[in-house]
Motif scaffolding. Sequence first.
Motif, PDB file in Angstrom:
ATOM      1  N   ALA A 153      25.263  61.822  31.768  1.00  0.00           N
ATOM      2  CA  ALA A 153      26.391  62.342  32.532  1.00  0.00           C
ATOM      3  C   ALA A 153      26.021  62.517  33.997  1.00  0.00           C
ATOM      4  O   ALA A 153      26.805  62.219  34.898  1.00  0.00           O
ATOM      5  CB  ALA A 153      26.853  63.679  31.946  1.00  0.00           C
ATOM      6  N   ALA A 154      24.793  62.983  34.233  1.00  0.00           N
ATOM      7  CA  ALA A 154      24.325  63.163  35.606  1.00  0.00           C
ATOM      8  C   ALA A 154      24.210  61.821  36.314  1.00  0.00           C
ATOM      9  O   ALA A 154      24.508  61.704  37.506  1.00  0.00           O
ATOM     10  CB  ALA A 154      22.976  63.881  35.614  1.00  0.00           C
ATOM     11  N   ALA A 155      23.786  60.784  35.580  1.00  0.00           N
ATOM     12  CA  ALA A 155      23.643  59.450  36.168  1.00  0.00           C
ATOM     13  C   ALA A 155      24.999  58.898  36.579  1.00  0.00           C
ATOM     14  O   ALA A 155      25.134  58.288  37.643  1.00  0.00           O
ATOM     15  CB  ALA A 155      22.962  58.512  35.175  1.00  0.00           C
ATOM     16  N   VAL A 156      26.033  59.118  35.751  1.00  0.00           N
ATOM     17  CA  VAL A 156      27.379  58.644  36.069  1.00  0.00           C
ATOM     18  C   VAL A 156      27.904  59.355  37.310  1.00  0.00           C
ATOM     19  O   VAL A 156      28.464  58.736  38.220  1.00  0.00           O
ATOM     20  CB  VAL A 156      28.327  58.880  34.878  1.00  0.00           C
ATOM     21  CG1 VAL A 156      29.766  58.578  35.284  1.00  0.00           C
ATOM     22  CG2 VAL A 156      27.922  58.008  33.697  1.00  0.00           C
ATOM     23  N   ALA A 157      27.691  60.678  37.358  1.00  0.00           N
ATOM     24  CA  ALA A 157      28.137  61.455  38.515  1.00  0.00           C
ATOM     25  C   ALA A 157      27.416  61.019  39.772  1.00  0.00           C
ATOM     26  O   ALA A 157      28.001  60.912  40.854  1.00  0.00           O
ATOM     27  CB  ALA A 157      27.910  62.950  38.257  1.00  0.00           C
ATOM     28  N   SER A 158      26.099  60.751  39.631  1.00  0.00           N
ATOM     29  CA  SER A 158      25.300  60.318  40.772  1.00  0.00           C
ATOM     30  C   SER A 158      25.774  58.966  41.285  1.00  0.00           C
ATOM     31  O   SER A 158      25.856  58.734  42.492  1.00  0.00           O
ATOM     32  CB  SER A 158      23.822  60.243  40.387  1.00  0.00           C
ATOM     33  OG  SER A 158      23.033  59.784  41.458  1.00  0.00           O
ATOM     34  N   ALA A 159      26.090  58.045  40.373  1.00  0.00           N
ATOM     35  CA  ALA A 159      26.549  56.717  40.774  1.00  0.00           C
ATOM     36  C   ALA A 159      27.863  56.810  41.539  1.00  0.00           C
ATOM     37  O   ALA A 159      28.073  56.100  42.527  1.00  0.00           O
ATOM     38  CB  ALA A 159      26.718  55.831  39.538  1.00  0.00           C
ATOM     39  N   GLU A 190      15.312  70.005  46.756  1.00  0.00           N
ATOM     40  CA  GLU A 190      15.812  68.989  47.677  1.00  0.00           C
ATOM     41  C   GLU A 190      15.657  67.584  47.108  1.00  0.00           C
ATOM     42  O   GLU A 190      16.379  66.665  47.494  1.00  0.00           O
ATOM     43  CB  GLU A 190      15.084  69.108  49.021  1.00  0.00           C
ATOM     44  CG  GLU A 190      15.735  68.336  50.160  1.00  0.00           C
ATOM     45  CD  GLU A 190      15.074  68.566  51.500  1.00  0.00           C
ATOM     46  OE1 GLU A 190      15.229  67.701  52.382  1.00  0.00           O
ATOM     47  OE2 GLU A 190      14.397  69.595  51.666  1.00  0.00           O
ATOM     48  N   LEU A 191      14.727  67.413  46.177  1.00  0.00           N
ATOM     49  CA  LEU A 191      14.511  66.099  45.572  1.00  0.00           C
ATOM     50  C   LEU A 191      15.724  65.605  44.798  1.00  0.00           C
ATOM     51  O   LEU A 191      15.863  64.410  44.548  1.00  0.00           O
ATOM     52  CB  LEU A 191      13.294  66.130  44.645  1.00  0.00           C
ATOM     53  CG  LEU A 191      11.924  66.350  45.301  1.00  0.00           C
ATOM     54  CD1 LEU A 191      10.838  66.338  44.237  1.00  0.00           C
ATOM     55  CD2 LEU A 191      11.654  65.290  46.356  1.00  0.00           C
ATOM     56  N   GLN A 192      16.605  66.519  44.411  1.00  0.00           N
ATOM     57  CA  GLN A 192      17.813  66.117  43.692  1.00  0.00           C
ATOM     58  C   GLN A 192      18.708  65.238  44.555  1.00  0.00           C
ATOM     59  O   GLN A 192      19.515  64.463  44.033  1.00  0.00           O
ATOM     60  CB  GLN A 192      18.594  67.352  43.236  1.00  0.00           C
ATOM     61  CG  GLN A 192      17.863  68.204  42.214  1.00  0.00           C
ATOM     62  CD  GLN A 192      18.662  69.432  41.819  1.00  0.00           C
ATOM     63  OE1 GLN A 192      19.522  69.376  40.932  1.00  0.00           O
ATOM     64  NE2 GLN A 192      18.393  70.555  42.468  1.00  0.00           N
ATOM     65  N   GLU A 193      18.578  65.363  45.870  1.00  0.00           N
ATOM     66  CA  GLU A 193      19.405  64.578  46.785  1.00  0.00           C
ATOM     67  C   GLU A 193      18.878  63.154  46.948  1.00  0.00           C
ATOM     68  O   GLU A 193      19.542  62.304  47.535  1.00  0.00           O
ATOM     69  CB  GLU A 193      19.457  65.260  48.153  1.00  0.00           C
ATOM     70  CG  GLU A 193      20.006  66.675  48.117  1.00  0.00           C
ATOM     71  CD  GLU A 193      19.927  67.349  49.475  1.00  0.00           C
ATOM     72  OE1 GLU A 193      19.570  66.662  50.461  1.00  0.00           O
ATOM     73  OE2 GLU A 193      20.223  68.548  49.556  1.00  0.00           O
ATOM     74  N   ALA A 194      17.664  62.904  46.439  1.00  0.00           N
ATOM     75  CA  ALA A 194      17.035  61.594  46.618  1.00  0.00           C
ATOM     76  C   ALA A 194      17.479  60.604  45.546  1.00  0.00           C
ATOM     77  O   ALA A 194      17.677  60.965  44.386  1.00  0.00           O
ATOM     78  CB  ALA A 194      15.516  61.740  46.577  1.00  0.00           C
ATOM     79  N   ASP A 195      17.616  59.354  45.956  1.00  0.00           N
ATOM     80  CA  ASP A 195      17.862  58.274  44.996  1.00  0.00           C
ATOM     81  C   ASP A 195      16.552  57.608  44.604  1.00  0.00           C
ATOM     82  O   ASP A 195      16.494  56.823  43.663  1.00  0.00           O
ATOM     83  CB  ASP A 195      18.807  57.245  45.611  1.00  0.00           C
ATOM     84  CG  ASP A 195      20.162  57.851  45.955  1.00  0.00           C
ATOM     85  OD1 ASP A 195      20.894  58.225  45.027  1.00  0.00           O
ATOM     86  OD2 ASP A 195      20.472  57.966  47.160  1.00  0.00           O
TER      87      ASP A 195
END
Length: 257
Positions: free
Chosen positions: A41-47, A121-126
Amino acid sequence: MGKGGGCVPSKRRQAPAAAPSSSSAAAAAAPREAPEEEVAAAAVASAAEVAGRKLRLYIVFYSMYGHVESLARRAAAGAGAVDGVEVVLRRVPETLPPEVLEKMQAPPKDPEVPIIASAAELQEADGVLFGFPTRYGAMAAQMKAFFDSTGSLWEQQKLAGKPAGFFVSTGTQGGGQETTAWTAITQLVHHGMLFVPIGYTFGAGMFKMDDIRGGSPYGAGVFAGDGSRQPSETELELAEHQGKYMASIVKKLAHHA
């Protein structure tokens, strides 16, 4: 030289709890979403989020004498040349007191490169490139302290699926150009991150034997010697290649998400 080590401490045995009330029992019985479903779910939101902005490649490093920082800057230059990728350069917090750094003749840190606010802050990284010097074949304690601060991210697997790589600095030719990166892979594994080595994508430059060169299939590297030797142009070119290569991988994964 300080040693970095340790692992996430095991949970302490809890004292027997009182019998739960009916309301707490009902809450406990409620089904919880499986970790793999949360990650998906997180991957879909991130995309979906990535579709409206540039991809972010974080380059997070620790450098005492400037060797790793030189590689970080060239890696940033390489990554910045990839269309659609934004480079974010950050250094991890220093753990040694100023008086100790002065005795070690460590130069002052460049204030233009900000200290990473927190591991969150790493959450903002791709994607992330981590750079650090070796301490007995493993990452420096300052970088290990930063990884040790990622416990809440690990608990929720917030970094799972993000590509990551390493670049390093060692004092000697047998001082850990491969081992320092190899021993750091465990950090990525527990977070579910994807290790991206450079392999031999640097081409003929990986086979040059006419001068001393740091780096390996694991990632870029520099031989610092006693500290007086600065990165050679070949070592800097390898770091630039790694930045560009990593940015291309981040872009490729984002487009296939």
